[in-house]
Each structure stands twice: as structure tokens, then as C-alpha cells.
Design an enzyme around this catalytic site. Structure first.
Site, PDB file in Angstrom:
ATOM      1  N   GLY A   1     -48.518  14.413  28.067  1.00 22.04           N
ATOM      2  CA  GLY A   1     -49.117  14.064  26.781  1.00 22.04           C
ATOM      3  C   GLY A   1     -50.482  13.444  26.988  1.00 22.04           C
ATOM      4  N   SER A   2     -50.876  12.629  26.031  1.00 16.96           N
ATOM      5  CA  SER A   2     -52.223  12.052  26.062  1.00 16.96           C
ATOM      6  C   SER A   2     -52.340  10.976  27.141  1.00 16.96           C
ATOM      7  CB  SER A   2     -52.530  11.436  24.700  1.00 16.96           C
ATOM      8  OG  SER A   2     -51.529  10.473  24.393  1.00 16.96           O
TER       9      SER A   2
ATOM     10  N   GLY B   1     -49.803   7.980  28.671  1.00 22.75           N
ATOM     11  CA  GLY B   1     -49.595   7.732  30.103  1.00 22.75           C
ATOM     12  C   GLY B   1     -49.948   6.311  30.502  1.00 22.75           C
TER      13      GLY B   1
ATOM     14  N   GLU C   1     -48.599  13.909  33.434  1.00 19.42           N
ATOM     15  CA  GLU C   1     -49.459  15.084  33.170  1.00 19.42           C
ATOM     16  C   GLU C   1     -50.196  14.789  31.879  1.00 19.42           C
ATOM     17  OE1 GLU C   1     -49.905  17.563  35.077  1.00 19.42           O
ATOM     18  OE2 GLU C   1     -48.144  17.743  36.360  1.00 19.42           O
TER      19      GLU C   1
ATOM     20  N   CYS D   1     -54.110  21.549  27.438  1.00 19.11           N
ATOM     21  CA  CYS D   1     -54.631  20.469  28.275  1.00 19.11           C
ATOM     22  C   CYS D   1     -55.747  21.013  29.164  1.00 19.11           C
ATOM     23  CB  CYS D   1     -53.517  19.863  29.117  1.00 19.11           C
ATOM     24  SG  CYS D   1     -52.566  21.093  30.007  1.00 19.11           S
TER      25      CYS D   1
HETATM   26  P1  NAD Z   1     -48.843  12.493  22.772  1.00 19.43           P
HETATM   27  O1  NAD Z   1     -49.286  11.613  23.878  1.00 19.43           O
HETATM   28  O2  NAD Z   1     -49.144  12.086  21.381  1.00 19.43           O
HETATM   29  O3  NAD Z   1     -47.245  12.691  22.848  1.00 19.43           O
HETATM   30  C1  NAD Z   1     -46.612  13.261  23.968  1.00 19.43           C
HETATM   31  C2  NAD Z   1     -45.172  12.809  24.024  1.00 19.43           C
HETATM   32  O4  NAD Z   1     -45.120  11.420  24.396  1.00 19.43           O
HETATM   33  C3  NAD Z   1     -44.413  12.916  22.701  1.00 19.43           C
HETATM   34  O5  NAD Z   1     -43.103  13.368  22.966  1.00 19.43           O
HETATM   35  C4  NAD Z   1     -44.403  11.473  22.201  1.00 19.43           C
HETATM   36  O6  NAD Z   1     -43.330  11.184  21.338  1.00 19.43           O
HETATM   37  C5  NAD Z   1     -44.294  10.704  23.500  1.00 19.43           C
HETATM   38  N1  NAD Z   1     -44.817   9.322  23.489  1.00 19.43           N
HETATM   39  C6  NAD Z   1     -45.951   8.882  22.924  1.00 19.43           C
HETATM   40  N2  NAD Z   1     -46.143   7.575  23.210  1.00 19.43           N
HETATM   41  C7  NAD Z   1     -45.108   7.200  23.998  1.00 19.43           C
HETATM   42  C8  NAD Z   1     -44.736   5.976  24.628  1.00 19.43           C
HETATM   43  N3  NAD Z   1     -45.468   4.877  24.502  1.00 19.43           N
HETATM   44  N4  NAD Z   1     -43.613   5.955  25.392  1.00 19.43           N
HETATM   45  C9  NAD Z   1     -42.861   7.064  25.537  1.00 19.43           C
HETATM   46  N5  NAD Z   1     -43.159   8.241  24.949  1.00 19.43           N
HETATM   47  C10 NAD Z   1     -44.263   8.309  24.183  1.00 19.43           C
HETATM   48  O7  NAD Z   1     -49.454  13.957  23.082  1.00 19.43           O
HETATM   49  P2  NAD Z   1     -49.509  15.258  22.161  1.00 19.43           P
HETATM   50  O8  NAD Z   1     -50.480  15.046  21.040  1.00 19.43           O
HETATM   51  O9  NAD Z   1     -48.137  15.725  21.847  1.00 19.43           O
HETATM   52  O10 NAD Z   1     -50.131  16.340  23.185  1.00 19.43           O
HETATM   53  C11 NAD Z   1     -51.486  16.501  23.434  1.00 19.43           C
HETATM   54  C12 NAD Z   1     -51.912  15.778  24.684  1.00 19.43           C
HETATM   55  O11 NAD Z   1     -51.097  16.166  25.783  1.00 19.43           O
HETATM   56  C13 NAD Z   1     -53.332  16.117  25.106  1.00 19.43           C
HETATM   57  O12 NAD Z   1     -53.969  14.954  25.550  1.00 19.43           O
HETATM   58  C14 NAD Z   1     -53.133  17.102  26.262  1.00 19.43           C
HETATM   59  O13 NAD Z   1     -54.212  17.178  27.158  1.00 19.43           O
HETATM   60  C15 NAD Z   1     -51.906  16.530  26.902  1.00 19.43           C
HETATM   61  N6  NAD Z   1     -51.208  17.537  27.705  1.00 19.43           N
HETATM   62  C16 NAD Z   1     -51.310  17.451  29.061  1.00 19.43           C
HETATM   63  C17 NAD Z   1     -50.715  18.409  29.857  1.00 19.43           C
HETATM   64  C18 NAD Z   1     -50.843  18.366  31.356  1.00 19.43           C
HETATM   65  O14 NAD Z   1     -50.083  19.061  32.002  1.00 19.43           O
HETATM   66  N7  NAD Z   1     -51.742  17.594  31.915  1.00 19.43           N
HETATM   67  C19 NAD Z   1     -49.971  19.441  29.269  1.00 19.43           C
HETATM   68  C20 NAD Z   1     -49.865  19.485  27.886  1.00 19.43           C
HETATM   69  C21 NAD Z   1     -50.494  18.515  27.104  1.00 19.43           C
END
Ligand code: NAD
Length: 509
Positions: free
Chosen positions: A241-242, A246, A263, A297
Site C-alpha cells: 500500500g501507500s 508502511g 511493498e 505502483c
Molecule cells: P493504502 O495504504 O491506503 O491501503 C493499503 C492497505 O493497507 C489497505 O488494505 C488498508 O486497509 C491497509 N491499511 C491502511 N493503513 C493501515 C494501518 N495503519 N495498519 C494496517 N493496515 C492499514 O493503499 P491503497 O490506496 O489501497 O493503494 C495504493 C498505494 O499502494 C500506492 O501508494 C501504491 O504505490 C501502493 N502499492 C504498492 C505496491 C508495491 O508492490 N510496491 C503494489 C500495489 C500498490
């Protein structure tokens, strides 16, 4: 150019329910979260989220199943993954439908995502017979040193909306082959594809006699993710995720000495050298920057072009952007589907305003589309902005189709610009000069986890390890030896002599 019509929410709801039914899922209706489609921006139906009691039960069940699963021979564990791969093949079209309905991916990319799941299953089946350890030369006579890889425990998979199924499969296929059990907390934006994947895995477990609890799905918001983050029964938290997410997850898991595989966001760039094949570069750049509506991503976000060819390349790119068909992702002719929400439209608008305030020039795109037909959906023209320097907005990841174009004079300058951002996921160079290509791939070149030549930044194959450096989190998933993150190594010293020799010639007794 726009597609003439969009499907109705009612038609999409029916299509989603039909795909779910074919996979064997009857969704439990509720009001905790909503299955939603970015195609119209409207809700499909309400769903129940996992309760605290269900979360606790899933953690305990996955922990208990691990005790059996870790003792199951790895090639037998591979049989479960093989069966999952077969079921994914059987339901490729249904799964792709759900991905298009929930994430808005065009049909060919949605099918590609399912293909990626099938590919990683094939890979993990092979892996189940190749969890190799090393034999190491011992310094002591009559001794053997060896390294054995053991299953790790419960893996908590937290995934993002934009690869709602593939990221799960990279983690799950490999973790299961490695002898781990999995608890999955998918994005709250993509519950339906998660229900379908979980059901297929349950069927694969039934068919192969594996414990049902090798995999558990927990639908819900970030609070469920936080539960996995803090629970010591979860040995590895694999979070995609974002970077914001992380930054919260990493220290919390570290505080309990758990492991993480992160990731996170990218800010990917391509260098285009004067010798580049421009036909090939234009194709690669347009797919990487505008494909998936800029929501990968690995999406190309910065183009670093040699000054001598910058105007020519920019002209060709803006011309290609003007012809991009935007609209219904189910329509065969569409290349750019919707953003995940109108919130992403606002984020993109904000980035474009900031880029111009910071001295950039908007060359093409940025206009909202189809607002009359779908006022709650986020259709937008991918944008190109020319900038003189890496201003603050250029250094951020904006999760929308905005491509910033910078120019350079020397390759060293291009690489310095390339690396001068906080993220380190994917990169590429377009050149026909081997010295330039090798420099870009060398230790002095790109600082990213992925570095390509004459292809764009997106669209990785599963055979390589996937992941990035710096604020991208440092994790590696999928192919190569990424499996090691899902296991724990034990070093074994075996004395087959009748003399106790101490290491480093220490004498005692
Ligand atoms: P997001 O960070 O909003 O959410 C991702 C996941 O994390 C969701 O399931 C969310 O519920 C969970 N989450 C959020 N905050 C959390 C916390 N504090 N503790 C535990 N879980 C939590 O991301 P998004 O908007 O769904 O996806 C887009 C982002 O993901 C972009 O930044 C993109 O670059 C990144 N991404 C990275 C990769 C990679 O492999 N590097 C792959 C896909 C997406």
C-alpha cells in the site's frame, strides 16, 4: 475520444453476482462495508465485515493449522497450490470481471492480473520442490555445516486496491508452498474479488485434503489490518500500500520483533537517451504512464529526456495522449478506465495545480470526462506536465495519471535526477547505446529494485523478485529467491567424528 455509454450500476451488480455465483460465493449482506464500482462510482451492495470475535477465531485457527501444515511435506503443500492454479484457470473470466467491476481495470489488464496469479501458482508448485538450503564447508574435521529452511508461521497479508488479487496470490502461493498459513486483509475497496479468491482456495483445500484454515479472509477496514500488525501470532506482516501505511505498520511490527515485508509507493522514472528507438519508447511510455489510469505502483511518473530529443518526444507523446480512448473498462476499445474514486480526481487536480504553481506547464490532459453520465465516477484525461526541476510535487507519488517531463544534458545528470526522490521502486532507460544501458544498470546507476532497458517501468513478470528500495519499503515478493522471506533459516553443525573440536581453535577442558 470517449466510449458511447457506460453500463448501469444494476447491470454491473448482476454481472458481479453472476461471477461470484459461478465461483461459489454467496456474499453475506451487511452494512459494515460496501462493494462499489468505480465504473459508475456507485455502491453495488452492502457486506458484513469481520467482527472482533471472528478475527480472534481466524488468528487462532490459522495458528493451529500452521502446526499441521508445517509438518506436511513441501511437495504435498505444492499440490494445494497446483489445484488453486487450476481453479484460477477455470474461472479466469469471472475473476477478471470482478477486478474490472471493483478496481476499474480494462478487460485486458484484468485478465492479465488473473494470468499473473496463475503464473505465480505454477512458480510456487515448482518451488515446493526447491526450498534449497546450502551445505557449507566446516573449519572442523569430521563436521558438516548446513542450512535448513523451515516454515515461519502465520503470514498476515494486507493488500491495496490496485492489484486486488495478484498481490494476494504472490504472497499466498509462495507462503503456502513454504509451509505458512495466511490471513488476508484485502483493501476495503475490493471485497468481492477477495471473497472469490478465498472461495477458490477453500475449494482447492477441500480437493487436496489440506486444512481449510491454511487461509482465512478478514474483510474490513484498516482496524483489522492493525489487529494483524499488533498480534504476536502473526510471524510476518506482508503489507502492500501507500508509504503512509508502511510508515505506521513497519515500526509497530518491529516493536514486537515481528517481521515485515513492505511493498509501498513508487515514483518511477524513465530516462530517454538520444539514441533511443523513439517508436518503441513512445509505446512503452504511454502504456507505463497512462495504462491502468496511472494507478500502478510501477506507473511511470517522471520522464527524464535528453534535451536534443525532448521536443520531438513530447510532441509525439501529447499526440498519442490526445487519442487515448477513455471510458467503460469493459469496452474492448477502451485503454483508460476510471480512477478508483472522485477523491483520486481531486488528488490529481491538486497535483496539477501545485505543479503549475511550482513553475510547470500542463501540456495535455487533466480534464474530467463523462461527468454527465457518471457524476460519482472519476474518469480523467491522463496528463503530461513539463517541469524544469524536481519541485516538491514531482518528488511525491500522486496515484493518478500525471507524467512529469524533465530534460538532461549528461547521463550522469539524468541518473542523479532519477535517484533524487524518496522512493525506489521501478526505473528504465530507453537507449541503443550499450554503455549507457550498462551504466544505468550498474551500482552507480538506478537505485531502484527494478531497472529495465527499452521497456517501461510497469508490467513485471512473476519470475523476478518484485519490490523496491528507500520509501518503497525494501521488500521483495514473487519470484527469484523472494520465498526466503516466508521461511526461517536454521544453521546446523553436525559432528560426525568422535572428537569435540571447538570453533576458532578454542581449547576448553
Ligand atoms: P493504502 O495504504 O491506503 O491501503 C493499503 C492497505 O493497507 C489497505 O488494505 C488498508 O486497509 C491497509 N491499511 C491502511 N493503513 C493501515 C494501518 N495503519 N495498519 C494496517 N493496515 C492499514 O493503499 P491503497 O490506496 O489501497 O493503494 C495504493 C498505494 O499502494 C500506492 O501508494 C501504491 O504505490 C501502493 N502499492 C504498492 C505496491 C508495491 O508492490 N510496491 C503494489 C500495489 C500498490
Amino acid at each position: 475520444m470517449t466510449t458511447p455509454a457506460l453500463p448501469t450500476t444494476e447491470a454491473l451488480r448482476e454481472r458481479a453476482l453472476t461471477s461470484l455465483r459461478r465461483v461459489g460465493v454467496t456474499p453475506t449482506e451487511g452494512s459494515d462495508l460496501h462493494a462499489r464500482t468505480p465504473i459508475t462510482g456507485e455502491d453495488l451492495f452492502g457486506l458484513a465485515a469481520a467482527t472482533e470475535a471472528e478475527t480472534e477465531e481466524a488468528l487462532e485457527a490459522a495458528r493451529t493449522a500452521f502446526l499441521t501444515w508445517r509438518a506436511t511435506p513441501a511437495p504435498r503443500r505444492g499440490e494445494l497450490v497446483r489445484r488453486l492454479g487450476e481453479l484460477l484457470r477455470d474461472h479466469k473470466s469471472d475473476l477478471a470481471d470482478l477486478i474490472t467491476i471493483e478496481a476499474g481495470k480494462i478487460r485486458s489488464e484484468a485478465l492479465g492480473e488473473v494470468q499473473e496469479m496463475i503464473d505465480i501458482c505454477d512458480f510456487a508448485v515448482g518451488l515446493s520442490r526447491q526450498l534449497y538450503g546450502r551445505t557449507i564447508a566446516s573449519e572442523r574435521p569430521g563436521h558438516r555445516l548446513a542450512e535448513t529452511w523451515h516454515p515461519l508461521g502465520v503470514v498476515g497479508v494486507i493488500s491495496a486496491f490496485n492489484f486486488p488479487a495478484a498481490v494476494w496470490s504472490w504472497n499466498t502461493a509462495v507462503a503456502l508452498a513454504c509451509g505458512d498459513t495466511v490471513i488476508w486483509k484485502p483493501s476495503e475497496l475490493t471485497p468481492l474479488i477477495s471473497l472469490a479468491c478465498d472461495r477458490l482456495l477453500a475449494r482447492a483445500a477441500e480437493d487436496t485434503g489440506a486444512p481449510r484454515d491454511v487461509h482465512r479472509l478478514l474483510l474490513g477496514d484498516r482496524a483489522i489490518g492493525e489487529r494483524l500488525v499488533d498480534d504476536p501470532r502473526v510471524a510476518l506482516v506482508s503489507a502492500t500500500g501507500s508509504t503512509r501505511m508502511g510508515r505506521e505498520v513497519g515500526p509497530r511490527v518491529a516493536a514486537r520483533f515481528g517481521r515485515t515485508l513492505l511493498e509501498l509507493g513508487g515514483n518511477n522514472a524513465a530516462v530517454v537517451a538520444p539514441s533511443a528507438d523513439l517508436d518503441l519508447a513512445v509505446q512503452g511510455i504511454v502504456f507505463a504512464a497512462a495504462g491502468t489510469a496511472g494507478q500502478r505502483c510501477t506507473t511511470l511518473r517522471r520522464l527524464i529526456v535528453h534535451r536534443d530529443i525532448a521536443d520531438t518526444l513530447v510532441d509525439r507523446l501529447t499526440a498519442a495522449y490526445r487519442k487515448l480512448p477513455i471510458g467503460d473498462p469493459f469496452d474492448e476499445g477502451t485503454l483508460v478506465g476510471p480512477l478508483i474514486s472522485t477523491g483520486s480526481l481531486d488528488t490529481m487536480r491538486d497535483a496539477l495545480d501545485r505543479a503549475q504553481a511550482e513553475g510547470g506547464t500542463l501540456l495535455v490532459g487533466g480534464e474530467r470526462r463523462l461527468a454527465d453520465r457518471a457524476p460519482r465516477a472519476g474518469y480523467v484525461e491522463p496528463a503530461i506536465v513539463r517541469v524544469d526541476a524536481q519541485t516538491p510535487v514531482v518528488r511525491e507519488e500522486t496515484f493518478a495519471p500525471v507524467l512529469y517531463v524533465l530534460t538532461y544534458d549528461t547521463l550522469e545528470e539524468a541518473v542523479a535526477l532519477h535517484n533524487d526522490v524518496p522512493q525506489g521502486l521501478s526505473s528504465s532507460i530507453f537507449t541503443r547505446d550499450q554503455q549507457e544501458a550498462e551504466y544505468f544498470l550498474s551500482a552507480e546507476g538506478s537505485d531502484c529494485g527494478i531497472a529495465n532497458v527499452n521497456i517501461g517501468t510497469s508490467g513485471a513478470e512473476i519470475g523476478g523478485a518484485f519490490g523496491g528500495e528507500k520509501e518503497t519499503g525494501g521488500g521483495r515478493e514473487s519470484g527469484s529467491d523472494a520465498w526466503r522471506a516466508y521461511m526461517r533459516p536454521a544453521t546446523n553443525t553436525i559432528n560426525y567424528s568422535s572428537r569435540l573440536a571447538l570453533a576458532q581453535n578454542v581449547s576448553f577442558l
